[in-house]
Motif scaffolding. Structure first.
Motif, PDB file in Angstrom:
ATOM      1  N   PHE A 212      -7.013   3.183  -4.535  1.00 38.14           N
ATOM      2  CA  PHE A 212      -7.185   1.886  -3.900  1.00 38.14           C
ATOM      3  C   PHE A 212      -8.641   1.430  -3.919  1.00 38.14           C
ATOM      4  CE2 PHE A 212      -3.363   3.803  -2.358  1.00 38.14           C
ATOM      5  CZ  PHE A 212      -2.451   2.757  -2.399  1.00 38.14           C
TER       6      PHE A 212
ATOM      7  N   VAL B  47      -5.593   0.774   4.887  1.00 41.10           N
ATOM      8  CA  VAL B  47      -5.178   1.946   4.125  1.00 41.10           C
ATOM      9  C   VAL B  47      -5.187   3.197   4.999  1.00 41.10           C
ATOM     10  CG1 VAL B  47      -5.888   0.991   1.895  1.00 41.10           C
ATOM     11  CG2 VAL B  47      -7.515   2.366   3.207  1.00 41.10           C
TER      12      VAL B  47
ATOM     13  N   VAL C 263       0.833  -1.208   0.000  1.00 40.87           N
ATOM     14  CA  VAL C 263       0.000   0.000   0.000  1.00 40.87           C
ATOM     15  C   VAL C 263       0.866   1.256   0.000  1.00 40.87           C
ATOM     16  CG1 VAL C 263      -1.726   1.318   1.293  1.00 40.87           C
ATOM     17  CG2 VAL C 263      -1.917  -1.165   1.126  1.00 40.87           C
TER      18      VAL C 263
END
Length: 396
Positions: free
Chosen positions: A81, A92, A71
């Motif tokens: 994303f 995230v 990420v």
């Protein structure tokens, strides 16, 4: 797939020797089994797909490898994303991804899932039926939706349109009903299936979506502004696939027929991470059975090789001591279950207890579906080439 010394160039030999040294150092530090995640490969794959689809905004789908290093690496690359669960939202968020760079695409959600994403700041969701649409009546001032269509693809690793998606007629009904309820429909989405080998699947789906977008406009409903073409872009497990730029050429061509005002996004997952990880496991013991040497490894079907069951896994693998005469061998996992066999027909050099086997292309759908069955530990994921990029971004 086994590479022999006769087919290996001097440059490849040097590269392999350097990799072997790295593997020995990492195993000495972290023990075996081990999953080595190369963030340079994550960057390379993202850039290759972005170049192949230059006018498409890529939203990395966390599902195949939801790791903080992936990420953060992709965030540095400017990626967006694709989230599907509360856990992915939390991941995230913990890495510092701005909520406006995310969408929540699970077609079926509890109200608590919707609220969790909205509390984070993610406000784009996916629906594929009227029941799901009605869940957004309470959130119509915050949320906007994509309607997911179904395009069946029996040739894909996973035909995701079997479980999710609706017909064009049903989609039009959902869009019309949303207008009556005051719920904002942002656009359409689809997913032609995981590891899709035929780009014409995308072409056909995009063309069908274009017709529906025009139908919505002709009906006087609010214009649709976004088309999500999903994921499924294939990776090369056995050296037989065309380069991704060539694969995407028909997709690029059909997208030229779309309105200039339409934003196109995608949800790549496997393509970004599959080549980015290698597994290292070690021989626990061995036995002679039916003319073959059975090597019992410290990772197996219930661990990193769960993709053999769930994802048609066909990972290139070889002994780290790869030179010498080869013999018919079997690689078995560590558990007491008889189905825990990684490879039954593999030619390997003679291995000793403690010797290592390296398996490639294991970044997608491997660690995520691993278990702790029999209390054998899962392979630790170790990210490399991450700090170097962070320093470069900081100008150091």
């Amino acid at each position: 797939m086994i590479r022999s010394i006769e087919n290996t160039s001097a440059v490849q030999l040097d590269t392999r020797a350097s990799e072997t040294d790295m593997i020995h150092r990492l195993v000495a530090q972290h023990d075996s089994p081990l999953m080595i995640l190369d963030c340079d490969v994550v960057r390379r794959q993202y850039r290759a797909l972005q170049a192949a689809l230059p006018n498409v905004v890529l939203h990395f789908a966390l599902k195949p490898m939801p790791h903080p290093a992936v990420v953060s690496t992709l965030l540095q690359e400017g990626a967006y994303f694709d989230l599907a669960t509360n856990g992915e939202v939390d991941l995230v968020k913990s890495v510092g991804v701005p909520a406006d760079r995310t969408i929540q695409t699970h077609p079926i959600k509890r109200d608590s899932d919707i609220r969790h994403a909205l509390d984070y700041g993610c406000n784009t969701f996916v629906v594929d039926n009227l029941n799901e649409l009605e869940k957004f009546i309470a959130h119509k001032d915050q949320a906007e939706l994509l309607v997911r269509l179904s395009f069946r693809n029996a040739d894909a690793y996973a035909d995701l349109s079997k479980k999710f998606g609706c017909s064009s007629e049903q989609a039009f009904e959902i869009i019309s009903r949303a207008f009556e309820l005051g719920i904002r429909i942002r656009g359409l989405s689809f997913h032609v299936g995981s590891q899709t080998m035929d780009p014409q699947k995308y072409v056909s789906a995009i063309a069908s979506c274009a017709k529906l977008i025009q139908q919505v406009a002709d009906a006087g409903l609010p214009a649709l502004s976004t088309l999500d073409i999903g994921g499924g872009f294939p990776v090369d497990y056995d050296g037989s696939l065309q380069p991704i730029d060539e694969f995407c050429a028909p997709i690029r061509e059909v997208m030229t027929t779309l309105p200039d005002t339409l934003k196109v996004i995608a949800e790549p997952g496997r393509f970004i991470v599959a080549p980015a990880a290698i597994n290292v496991c070690s021989v626990m013991g061995q036995a002679q059975r039916d003319g073959k040497t059975w090597y019992y490894m410290d990772d197996g079907i219930y661990g990193s090789f769960s993709g053999n069951v769930f994802d048609h896994g066909n990972y290139p693998m070889d002994a780290i001591k790869w030179h010498g005469e080869r013999y018919p061998s079997v690689l078995a996992g560590p558990t007491c279950d008889s189905i825990d066999v990684i490879a039954e027909e593999i030619m390997l050099p003679k291995l000793n207890n403690g010797d290592m086997v390296v398996s490639r292309m294991m970044g997608a759908y491997s660690t995520v579906t691993a278990t702790d069955f029999n209390f054998f530990k899962r392979a630790e994921v170790v990210a490399i080439n991450q700090v170097i990029e962070q320093l470069a971004v900081a100008g150091l």
